[in-house]
Motif scaffolding. Structure first.
Motif, mmCIF file in Angstrom:
data_model
loop_
_atom_site.group_PDB
_atom_site.id
_atom_site.type_symbol
_atom_site.label_atom_id
_atom_site.label_comp_id
_atom_site.label_asym_id
_atom_site.label_seq_id
_atom_site.Cartn_x
_atom_site.Cartn_y
_atom_site.Cartn_z
ATOM 1 N N UNK A 166 52.965 -1.534 -66.100
ATOM 2 C CA UNK A 166 51.862 -1.928 -65.206
ATOM 3 C C UNK A 166 50.734 -2.594 -65.984
ATOM 4 N N UNK A 167 50.590 -2.211 -67.246
ATOM 5 C CA UNK A 167 49.455 -2.709 -68.025
ATOM 6 C C UNK A 167 49.770 -3.967 -68.814
ATOM 7 N N UNK A 168 51.007 -4.448 -68.714
ATOM 8 C CA UNK A 168 51.371 -5.673 -69.439
ATOM 9 C C UNK A 168 50.757 -6.875 -68.710
ATOM 10 N N UNK A 169 50.008 -7.724 -69.424
ATOM 11 C CA UNK A 169 49.423 -8.904 -68.772
ATOM 12 C C UNK A 169 50.500 -9.756 -68.096
ATOM 13 N N UNK A 170 50.124 -10.416 -67.032
ATOM 14 C CA UNK A 170 51.087 -11.147 -66.194
ATOM 15 C C UNK A 170 51.800 -12.267 -66.942
ATOM 16 N N UNK B 25 55.396 -10.760 -76.083
ATOM 17 C CA UNK B 25 56.531 -10.401 -75.226
ATOM 18 C C UNK B 25 56.951 -8.981 -75.562
ATOM 19 N N UNK B 26 57.763 -8.401 -74.676
ATOM 20 C CA UNK B 26 58.334 -7.071 -74.906
ATOM 21 C C UNK B 26 59.850 -7.172 -74.764
ATOM 22 N N UNK B 27 60.552 -6.313 -75.521
ATOM 23 C CA UNK B 27 62.004 -6.214 -75.382
ATOM 24 C C UNK B 27 62.336 -4.729 -75.235
ATOM 25 N N UNK B 28 62.941 -4.390 -74.111
ATOM 26 C CA UNK B 28 63.128 -2.977 -73.771
ATOM 27 C C UNK B 28 64.592 -2.714 -73.427
ATOM 28 N N UNK B 29 65.102 -1.577 -73.889
ATOM 29 C CA UNK B 29 66.451 -1.173 -73.490
ATOM 30 C C UNK B 29 66.446 -0.866 -71.993
ATOM 31 N N UNK B 30 67.463 -1.391 -71.296
ATOM 32 C CA UNK B 30 67.513 -1.250 -69.822
ATOM 33 C C UNK B 30 67.268 0.185 -69.362
ATOM 34 N N UNK B 31 67.896 1.124 -70.081
ATOM 35 C CA UNK B 31 67.826 2.514 -69.616
ATOM 36 C C UNK B 31 66.412 3.091 -69.706
ATOM 37 N N UNK B 32 65.513 2.429 -70.443
ATOM 38 C CA UNK B 32 64.166 2.965 -70.604
ATOM 39 C C UNK B 32 63.163 2.383 -69.603
ATOM 40 N N UNK B 33 63.559 1.327 -68.900
ATOM 41 C CA UNK B 33 62.633 0.626 -67.994
ATOM 42 C C UNK B 33 61.998 1.606 -67.004
ATOM 43 N N UNK C 162 54.124 -4.010 -61.467
ATOM 44 C CA UNK C 162 55.295 -4.108 -62.356
ATOM 45 C C UNK C 162 55.639 -5.584 -62.575
ATOM 46 N N UNK C 163 55.696 -6.012 -63.860
ATOM 47 C CA UNK C 163 56.024 -7.417 -64.115
ATOM 48 C C UNK C 163 57.499 -7.684 -63.823
ATOM 49 N N UNK C 164 57.819 -8.949 -63.687
ATOM 50 C CA UNK C 164 59.222 -9.335 -63.548
ATOM 51 C C UNK C 164 59.962 -8.974 -64.837
ATOM 52 N N UNK C 165 61.155 -8.441 -64.719
ATOM 53 C CA UNK C 165 61.962 -8.092 -65.889
ATOM 54 C C UNK C 165 63.031 -9.161 -66.063
ATOM 55 N N UNK C 166 63.095 -9.749 -67.238
ATOM 56 C CA UNK C 166 64.049 -10.825 -67.507
ATOM 57 C C UNK C 166 65.239 -10.253 -68.250
#
Lengths: 268, 268
Positions: A70-74, A54-62, A1-5
């Protein structure tokens, strides 16, 4: 799991590329595109040429997207925001809750793309398809029926417009495509690569059911209304979809589904 | 040529039904509908059940529509307005320049509609298709491939929504349809009328190419995503469209084009 900013301010410069995404289609994007929704983002992560930035995700969907994350490059940052901040960034209610910023693959010449295809290959050619929904639908069908590559003339719209990507359900990120140059002739390029070309047209002398697919086959689609230019139709076999006498009108994406479904099975 | 009634004021009560037509889809319409564009208006004039109540045409288009206007019944008023007044009435730029107000045909029970069809007939059944574009596309394909009638379940949207009519290119006004009642079972009604029913589903055991069409054939389409209810699939033959392993996703209207094109030719 990548770091979530965490992003708490819609004006945060790190999410500037996501701002007002509906307007962004209309302005120059310098090789960038926006991918919306979970299925499309998976397509971007699967793409061999286009890259996520980059990705932008709603908190509730994380929580529900763990396997995708898991598949997002580091080196690809993943931003999260509350729904209100996300809506403020995007400029409209972002129900899908997941956006990605991508960098398009370097452009490839049509001849080079064709040269790299296998000996048995199916190519779709779009001529004057300026409607984003139709281009998206055409790519969706191309992916569903195993089209190896798509060529676009200079007047067809970009398959990486946000709406075209969305309507394609991500297929625009998966099916390789090349745009023909201004002086480049689609039929010449195809012939040089050993392709037999068919033109879809209501005036075609071949009924679709009669068509058997040669090893290297290309099929050309024009816009509803004007159709394909006469110059193209004069130079390749015309194929028609048989319709009712009183109502001979199909959407071009639907037509492509019918033709590609037939060609996927009718291998000579 | 009917008398043309000039409208110079957007607030003229005679054109009230055309006011803000984009919003009007969302409110009760009491058996009325709006038809847009020349091709759709021709479809309305051809309809055996639905009736035109009035037309509203941009002044500059009157000359080019002489043959259409010849076919307007004498008791149907034809209003003409300058482009600015027309835009003000419609609430958006009315590039098409021609609108019609229609009255829908009286509702018919599904069983009565089926009973009136010929011995050889093809029926399309829509289950849970709530998207106007998809319903429009499904009707367009139904007309193109000679579907005799359409049945809709209670959750599918009205084919006479403005946008559905437009996307159907008028087919929604030409192909007879009936809505099933709340307690009415589609498969029971079809079986009682001698129809063999097929359900389109990715899990179908029959590949489309294998299907031969019995004299009275019905084909059921569900919404993308949920698909058809399990209860329906358990009770009729499932038909699948063969797709690529990695991308098995088609728009429902495109699917209908592929299936109906096959059935139009594959008569048992």
């Amino acid at each position: 799991m990548p770091e979530i900013i965490n992003i708490s301010d819609a004006e945060d410069p790190r999410v500037a590329p996501y701002r007002d995404v509906r307007e962004r289609d209309l302005v120059g994007r310098e090789g960038l595109f926006i991918a919306e929704g979970e299925v499309v983002l998976r397509g971007l992560l699967d793409s061999s040429g286009h890259r996520p930035l980059s990705l932008l995700i709603a908190e509730k969907r994380i929580g529900g997207l763990a396997d995708l994350l898991e598949r997002v490059p580091a080196d690809v940052p993943v931003y999260a925001a509350g729904q209100a901040v996300m809506d403020a960034i995007a400029g409209f209610p972002m129900h899908r809750g997941i956006l990605g910023l991508g960098a398009r693959a370097p452009g490839v010449a049509a001849a080079d793309l064709l040269a790299g295809l296998p000996a048995r290959a199916l190519v779709m050619v779009l001529v004057g398809i300026a409607n984003h929904d139709n281009v998206g639908g055409l790519f969706r069908n191309a992916a569903a029926f195993g089209v190896d590559a798509v060529l676009l003339d200079t007047t067809s719209c970009d398959p990486l417009y946000r709406k075209a990507i969305r309507v394609s359900v991500g297929a625009a990120l998966q099916v390789p495509f090349a745009r023909l140059g201004a002086g480049e002739d689609a039929l010449d390029v195809l012939e040089a690569a050993g392709f037999t070309s068919f033109a879809l047209t209501p005036s075609g002398t071949l009924a679709l059911a009669q068509v058997r697919r040669p090893a290297r086959t290309a099929v050309l689609f024009g816009a509803e209304g004007p159709g394909l230019p006469a110059e193209i139709m004069a130079r390749c076999a015309g194929v028609r979809i048989q319709m009712s006498a009183g109502f001979d009108s199909l959407n071009v994406a639907t037509s492509s589904g019918i033709v590609l479904h037939h060609l996927a099975e009718a291998i000579a």
